[in-house]
Design a protein around this motif. Structure first.
Motif, mmCIF file in Angstrom:
data_model
loop_
_atom_site.group_PDB
_atom_site.id
_atom_site.type_symbol
_atom_site.label_atom_id
_atom_site.label_comp_id
_atom_site.label_asym_id
_atom_site.label_seq_id
_atom_site.Cartn_x
_atom_site.Cartn_y
_atom_site.Cartn_z
ATOM 1 N N ASN A 1 23.442 -83.068 -22.460
ATOM 2 C CA ASN A 1 23.440 -84.109 -23.491
ATOM 3 C C ASN A 1 22.070 -84.118 -24.164
ATOM 4 O O ASN A 1 21.189 -84.901 -23.808
ATOM 5 C CB ASN A 1 23.732 -85.473 -22.855
ATOM 6 N N GLY A 2 21.887 -83.218 -25.092
ATOM 7 C CA GLY A 2 20.607 -83.088 -25.778
ATOM 8 C C GLY A 2 19.560 -82.450 -24.885
ATOM 9 O O GLY A 2 19.763 -82.261 -23.667
ATOM 10 N N ALA A 3 18.430 -82.117 -25.508
ATOM 11 C CA ALA A 3 17.323 -81.536 -24.735
ATOM 12 C C ALA A 3 16.765 -82.568 -23.759
ATOM 13 O O ALA A 3 16.195 -82.216 -22.734
ATOM 14 C CB ALA A 3 16.231 -81.049 -25.678
ATOM 15 N N GLN A 4 16.952 -83.849 -24.087
ATOM 16 C CA GLN A 4 16.398 -84.876 -23.206
ATOM 17 C C GLN A 4 17.007 -84.788 -21.810
ATOM 18 O O GLN A 4 16.303 -84.809 -20.805
ATOM 19 C CB GLN A 4 16.611 -86.272 -23.820
ATOM 20 N N GLU A 5 18.344 -84.665 -21.747
ATOM 21 C CA GLU A 5 18.960 -84.538 -20.425
ATOM 22 C C GLU A 5 18.559 -83.216 -19.772
ATOM 23 O O GLU A 5 18.389 -83.129 -18.553
ATOM 24 C CB GLU A 5 20.491 -84.632 -20.528
ATOM 25 N N GLY B 1 1.790 -84.606 -25.575
ATOM 26 C CA GLY B 1 3.064 -83.925 -25.341
ATOM 27 C C GLY B 1 4.229 -84.823 -25.711
ATOM 28 O O GLY B 1 4.061 -86.040 -25.894
ATOM 29 N N TYR B 2 5.395 -84.245 -25.783
ATOM 30 C CA TYR B 2 6.604 -84.974 -26.165
ATOM 31 C C TYR B 2 6.825 -86.168 -25.214
ATOM 32 O O TYR B 2 6.806 -86.005 -23.983
ATOM 33 C CB TYR B 2 7.791 -84.012 -26.131
ATOM 34 N N ALA B 3 7.028 -87.348 -25.789
ATOM 35 C CA ALA B 3 7.156 -88.566 -24.981
ATOM 36 C C ALA B 3 8.316 -88.461 -23.990
ATOM 37 O O ALA B 3 8.268 -89.037 -22.896
ATOM 38 C CB ALA B 3 7.337 -89.778 -25.896
ATOM 39 N N ALA C 1 4.726 -77.898 -32.011
ATOM 40 C CA ALA C 1 5.035 -78.917 -30.990
ATOM 41 C C ALA C 1 5.114 -80.317 -31.590
ATOM 42 O O ALA C 1 4.467 -80.617 -32.584
ATOM 43 C CB ALA C 1 3.948 -78.876 -29.916
ATOM 44 N N ASN C 2 5.900 -81.134 -30.937
ATOM 45 C CA ASN C 2 5.954 -82.564 -31.210
ATOM 46 C C ASN C 2 5.060 -83.238 -30.162
ATOM 47 O O ASN C 2 5.351 -83.118 -28.973
ATOM 48 C CB ASN C 2 7.404 -83.043 -31.037
ATOM 49 N N PRO C 3 3.973 -83.902 -30.509
ATOM 50 C CA PRO C 3 3.582 -84.374 -31.834
ATOM 51 C C PRO C 3 2.448 -83.575 -32.485
ATOM 52 O O PRO C 3 2.051 -83.914 -33.584
ATOM 53 C CB PRO C 3 3.039 -85.767 -31.511
ATOM 54 N N GLU D 1 9.819 -74.194 -21.375
ATOM 55 C CA GLU D 1 9.611 -73.909 -22.801
ATOM 56 C C GLU D 1 10.593 -74.721 -23.637
ATOM 57 O O GLU D 1 11.807 -74.487 -23.580
ATOM 58 C CB GLU D 1 9.811 -72.412 -23.073
ATOM 59 N N ASP D 2 10.078 -75.665 -24.406
ATOM 60 C CA ASP D 2 10.924 -76.500 -25.273
ATOM 61 C C ASP D 2 10.911 -75.892 -26.677
ATOM 62 O O ASP D 2 9.872 -75.832 -27.330
ATOM 63 C CB ASP D 2 10.344 -77.928 -25.281
ATOM 64 N N THR D 3 12.094 -75.442 -27.119
ATOM 65 C CA THR D 3 12.167 -74.722 -28.410
ATOM 66 C C THR D 3 12.715 -75.590 -29.536
ATOM 67 O O THR D 3 13.258 -75.060 -30.512
ATOM 68 C CB THR D 3 13.116 -73.502 -28.318
ATOM 69 N N ALA D 4 12.579 -76.918 -29.427
ATOM 70 C CA ALA D 4 13.235 -77.804 -30.398
ATOM 71 C C ALA D 4 12.948 -77.416 -31.857
ATOM 72 O O ALA D 4 13.814 -77.543 -32.719
ATOM 73 C CB ALA D 4 12.817 -79.250 -30.144
ATOM 74 N N TYR D 5 11.717 -76.945 -32.134
ATOM 75 C CA TYR D 5 11.356 -76.659 -33.536
ATOM 76 C C TYR D 5 11.213 -75.159 -33.807
ATOM 77 O O TYR D 5 10.633 -74.764 -34.817
ATOM 78 C CB TYR D 5 10.070 -77.422 -33.904
ATOM 79 N N GLY D 6 11.757 -74.331 -32.907
ATOM 80 C CA GLY D 6 11.681 -72.877 -33.075
ATOM 81 C C GLY D 6 12.283 -72.424 -34.395
ATOM 82 O O GLY D 6 11.807 -71.475 -35.018
ATOM 83 N N GLY E 1 16.474 -76.317 -25.124
ATOM 84 C CA GLY E 1 16.573 -76.494 -26.578
ATOM 85 C C GLY E 1 17.630 -77.517 -26.946
ATOM 86 O O GLY E 1 18.280 -78.117 -26.088
ATOM 87 N N THR E 2 17.794 -77.678 -28.252
ATOM 88 C CA THR E 2 18.655 -78.745 -28.763
ATOM 89 C C THR E 2 19.312 -78.344 -30.085
ATOM 90 O O THR E 2 18.748 -77.551 -30.834
ATOM 91 C CB THR E 2 17.820 -80.025 -29.002
ATOM 92 N N PHE E 3 20.476 -78.924 -30.342
ATOM 93 C CA PHE E 3 21.096 -78.785 -31.662
ATOM 94 C C PHE E 3 20.893 -80.056 -32.496
ATOM 95 O O PHE E 3 21.524 -80.214 -33.538
ATOM 96 C CB PHE E 3 22.585 -78.433 -31.516
ATOM 97 N N SER E 4 20.015 -80.944 -32.032
ATOM 98 C CA SER E 4 19.781 -82.184 -32.789
ATOM 99 C C SER E 4 19.103 -81.918 -34.119
ATOM 100 O O SER E 4 19.308 -82.664 -35.073
ATOM 101 C CB SER E 4 18.914 -83.145 -31.977
ATOM 102 N N LYS E 5 18.261 -80.896 -34.196
ATOM 103 C CA LYS E 5 17.499 -80.664 -35.420
ATOM 104 C C LYS E 5 18.226 -79.696 -36.362
ATOM 105 O O LYS E 5 18.102 -79.813 -37.566
ATOM 106 C CB LYS E 5 16.100 -80.110 -35.102
ATOM 107 N N VAL E 6 18.943 -78.726 -35.840
ATOM 108 C CA VAL E 6 19.644 -77.760 -36.702
ATOM 109 C C VAL E 6 21.123 -78.089 -36.873
ATOM 110 O O VAL E 6 21.796 -77.493 -37.718
ATOM 111 C CB VAL E 6 19.516 -76.307 -36.172
ATOM 112 N N ALA F 1 25.769 -85.182 -32.013
ATOM 113 C CA ALA F 1 26.572 -84.257 -31.194
ATOM 114 C C ALA F 1 26.112 -84.327 -29.740
ATOM 115 O O ALA F 1 26.885 -84.100 -28.827
ATOM 116 C CB ALA F 1 26.428 -82.823 -31.698
ATOM 117 N N ARG F 2 24.831 -84.677 -29.536
ATOM 118 C CA ARG F 2 24.190 -84.701 -28.213
ATOM 119 C C ARG F 2 24.438 -83.379 -27.464
ATOM 120 O O ARG F 2 24.945 -83.362 -26.335
ATOM 121 C CB ARG F 2 24.682 -85.885 -27.341
ATOM 122 N N VAL F 3 24.097 -82.292 -28.110
ATOM 123 C CA VAL F 3 24.240 -80.993 -27.447
ATOM 124 C C VAL F 3 22.865 -80.318 -27.344
ATOM 125 O O VAL F 3 22.183 -80.110 -28.349
ATOM 126 C CB VAL F 3 25.232 -80.073 -28.195
#
Ligand SMILES: Cc1ncc(COP(=O)(O)O)c(C=O)c1O
Length: 410
Positions: free
Chosen positions: A93-97, A120-122, A174-176, A202-207, A231-236, A241-243
């Protein structure tokens, strides 16, 4: 996230540089029903040709490890992100989970410490706190985590009978911080991690926000055995979707002492937390990927172009408002990332909730205090601006409001 949503709700007319959320126009372009149909049709072609049966399956509970794993693995291979196989992926459920589950699985003793690139990411800081995992900050540089600092922390931990079990790092804008690791710094970090037995998270959220032609290899490609890719599909795609996903082929000792594939341990943990990621959400993301030739780079291309244009607009607006003004000379400094969503501004004053409240109430402009993202006081005078949720006109007006705010407060 809740705090930022609440501030935005209370100030609906304010211009918000606060959320790292995708632009509403890009979300609005996703044709959810079409993507779902594409995915169901694909299932019918590959498996039994009964579309209704496949649709109904997606209204049921699904397997904890996920249903679009093979599509994801193919996309990772197509994009050169990793030599992945579906059985080593857990859909979350998202990169958070993904972050939460991974920490839960790999931290098995209180003597193990999580190093976090600071700021680093909160979400990683919060997940570690919830799991009572000890964290330590690693100084961030323009090229990612300082290896001198990391080396010293590894030595220090050892002398205290502890170990740095893992390092959280986001090499792509990276965020932030907006920092981006070049190839040489990626290789050096991987070498250190391999030598010292440190896992790289390795967090690829903004790759996606590097052009495919110039993107350096992921840490996962350089050091597959030492790296867990998240990684996450929240940004692309879209955050609703929470994937998200974890790619982890390592074998890790379970609490019961057995060595099991990490991906299946993550699935076991997941079955106790959220049972599975919504099959409908996964199917829509699967359809989006199929529509884009099973490539996350292709899926993210329009997003990359829009966010790069917003980022350029924001940097130009900051130059115009503050760069040439003698009033602000030497007072405000900001970085100039070439991708991602974020710019950080260093000021000579403490930046906290009360200053944000004043900025919102009196000047109609929102941002995020950088202290939310820090394990020490090094970012107490900084704020983060995000360009992702706004149009050019709003960015320019927001920068002008920021000028009024800084004129009044500095
Ligand atoms: C670096 C980073 N990692 C993870 C996430 C969480 O993403 P998700 O929506 O997939 O949980 C975010 C969201 O902003 C992020 O910026």
């Amino acid at each position: 996230m809740n705090f930022l949503n609440e501030v935005m709700r209370r100030h609906p007319k304010a211009i918000s540089f606060a959320p790292g959320a995708p632009h509403p126009d890009l979300i609005g372009e996703v044709d959810v029903v079409h993507c779902l149909n594409t995915y169901i049709r694909h299932q019918a072609q590959v498996h039994a040709p009964d579309e209704r049966k496949h649709l109904l399956e997606h209204l049921e509970y699904g397997p904890a490890q996920g249903i679009i794993n093979e599509l994801l693995a193919e996309a990772f291979r197509n994009d050169g992100m990793a030599q992945a196989e579906g059985r080593n992926i857990t859909v979350t459920n998202g990169a958070q989970e993904a972050l939460f589950l991974t920490l839960r699985a790999i931290f098995t003793s209180p003597n193990q410490v999580l190093a976090v690139t600071n700021p680093g990411y909160a979400g990683i800081l919060g997940a570690a706190r919830m799991l009572d995992i000890r964290t330590t900050p690693v100084a961030d540089t323009e090229n990612g985590p300082s290896l001198d600092d990391l080396g010293a922390l590894i030595g220090q931990a050892r002398s205290q009978n502890r170990s740095i079990r893992a390092l959280y790092v986001a090499p792509d804008f990276a965020n932030p911080s907006g920092n981006f690791m070049d190839l040489a710094s990626r290789k050096s970090l991987c070498r250190l991690a391999q030598d010292e037995g440190v896992i790289l998270l390795e967090d690829t959220a903004y790759g996606f926000s590097s052009p495919a032609s110039t993107r350096p290899p992921t840490l996962k490609q350089i050091a597959p055995a030492s790296t867990i890719l998240i990684g996450t599909f929240s940004k692309v795609g879209f955050p609703g979707a929470r994937v998200g996903f974890v790619l982890a082929e390592q074998r890790v000792q379970s609490v019961a002492g057995e060595f099991l594939p990490l991906a299946s341990q993550l699935a076991t943990l997941k079955s106790m937390i959220s049972i599975n990621t919504s099959p409908l959400g996964q199917a829509v993301i699967g359809g989006l990927l199929l529509e884009h030739g099973l490539s996350i780079s292709a899926l993210g291309e329009r997003h990359r172009v829009l966010y790069q244009s917003n980022l350029k607009c924001l940097l130009l607006a900051l130059d115009e408002q503050f760069g040439s003004s003698r009033k602000f000379a030497g007072m405000l400094e900001w970085n100039r990332p070439e991708g991602g969503f974020f710019v950080r501004i260093r000021t000579p004053m403490a930046v906290d909730h009360s200053l944000l409240a004043r900025s919102a109430d009196e000047f109609g402009v929102l941002w995020t205090p950088m202290r939310f993202f820090s394990l020490d006081q090094s970012c107490d005078n900084e704020l983060r601006l995000s360009c992702s949720y706004l149009d050019h006109a709003q960015i320019e007006e927001g920068a002008s409001r920021l000028r009024d705010f800084f004129e009044a407060t500095l």
